[in-house]
Design an enzyme around this catalytic site. Structure first.
Site, PDB file in Angstrom:
ATOM      1  N   ILE A 191      -3.898   2.400   0.500  1.00 17.33           N
ATOM      2  CA  ILE A 191      -4.493   1.892  -0.740  1.00 17.33           C
ATOM      3  C   ILE A 191      -3.397   1.197  -1.540  1.00 17.33           C
ATOM      4  O   ILE A 191      -2.253   1.667  -1.589  1.00 17.33           O
ATOM      5  CB  ILE A 191      -5.120   3.047  -1.552  1.00 17.33           C
ATOM      6  CG1 ILE A 191      -6.311   3.585  -0.765  1.00 17.33           C
ATOM      7  CG2 ILE A 191      -5.509   2.608  -2.950  1.00 17.33           C
ATOM      8  CD1 ILE A 191      -7.046   4.719  -1.399  1.00 17.33           C
ATOM      9  N   THR A 193       0.811  -1.216   0.000  1.00 18.15           N
ATOM     10  CA  THR A 193       0.000   0.000   0.000  1.00 18.15           C
ATOM     11  C   THR A 193       0.848   1.270   0.000  1.00 18.15           C
ATOM     12  O   THR A 193       2.033   1.259   0.335  1.00 18.15           O
ATOM     13  CB  THR A 193      -0.939   0.030   1.221  1.00 18.15           C
ATOM     14  OG1 THR A 193      -0.165   0.114   2.410  1.00 18.15           O
ATOM     15  CG2 THR A 193      -1.833  -1.194   1.254  1.00 18.15           C
ATOM     16  N   ASP A 194       0.179   2.374  -0.331  1.00 22.20           N
ATOM     17  CA  ASP A 194       0.810   3.684  -0.248  1.00 22.20           C
ATOM     18  C   ASP A 194       0.536   4.271   1.145  1.00 22.20           C
ATOM     19  O   ASP A 194      -0.017   3.589   2.016  1.00 22.20           O
ATOM     20  CB  ASP A 194       0.306   4.599  -1.367  1.00 22.20           C
ATOM     21  CG  ASP A 194      -1.200   4.850  -1.325  1.00 22.20           C
ATOM     22  OD1 ASP A 194      -1.850   4.598  -0.283  1.00 22.20           O
ATOM     23  OD2 ASP A 194      -1.738   5.308  -2.351  1.00 22.20           O
ATOM     24  N   ALA A 195       0.878   5.517   1.360  1.00 25.67           N
ATOM     25  CA  ALA A 195       0.715   6.142   2.672  1.00 25.67           C
ATOM     26  C   ALA A 195      -0.750   6.232   3.096  1.00 25.67           C
ATOM     27  O   ALA A 195      -1.053   6.332   4.283  1.00 25.67           O
ATOM     28  CB  ALA A 195       1.340   7.539   2.666  1.00 25.67           C
ATOM     29  N   GLY A 196      -1.667   6.159   2.140  1.00 28.05           N
ATOM     30  CA  GLY A 196      -3.097   6.223   2.443  1.00 28.05           C
ATOM     31  C   GLY A 196      -3.726   4.864   2.696  1.00 28.05           C
ATOM     32  O   GLY A 196      -4.931   4.763   2.898  1.00 28.05           O
TER      33      GLY A 196
END
Length: 133
Positions: free
Chosen positions: A20, A15-18
């Site tokens: 997702i 995932t990314d920082a969000g």
């Protein structure tokens, strides 16, 4: 066209920082499903390399529809849609339950391991793939 399904869990590293799934990781999930599809057809990495050939991705077309998130349980599918002299096209999807999150096609080409020049898919492999086995 026989469809292969691979279960995948989304981990923090996907995932990314969000929280997702980062877009390129869908391609990694699809790579795993194609590899396991080939293995299930009797063409694991050692069988492919015994022909002095390998497969390389030559084209992708991916449509992202909905995001996958941390800890999701996904199903990644792969099915052969076309077999030509040197190439195989797979139709693939990433699903969460019945929701399609991502779908597309990936074309791979058979190349000589040494020269990296296109090479015909071995006849036995091509016949098996064309029959959808």
């Amino acid at each position: 066209m026989r469809e292969y399904s691979l279960p995948v869990r989304v981990y923090i590293e996907d995932t990314d920082a969000g929280g997702i799934v980062y877009y390129v990781n869908y391609l990694k999930f699809m790579e795993r499903a194609r590899t396991e599809w080939m293995r299930s057809a009797g063409y694991g990495k050692t069988a492919i390399f015994s022909h002095d050939s390998m497969f390389v991705v030559t084209e992708t077309a991916i449509k992202y529809l909905k995001p996958a998130t941390l800890d999701d349980e996904l199903i990644v599918t792969a099915a052969v849609s076309a077999v030509r002299g040197v190439s195989i096209t797979f139709e693939q999807s990433v699903r969460r339950g019945s929701e399609i999150l991502c779908q597309g096609s990936v074309q791979v080409a058979c190349v000589d391991r040494q020269s990296l020049k296109p090479r015909r898919i071995p006849a036995d492999m091509r016949a098996q793939l064309q029959n959808g086995e």
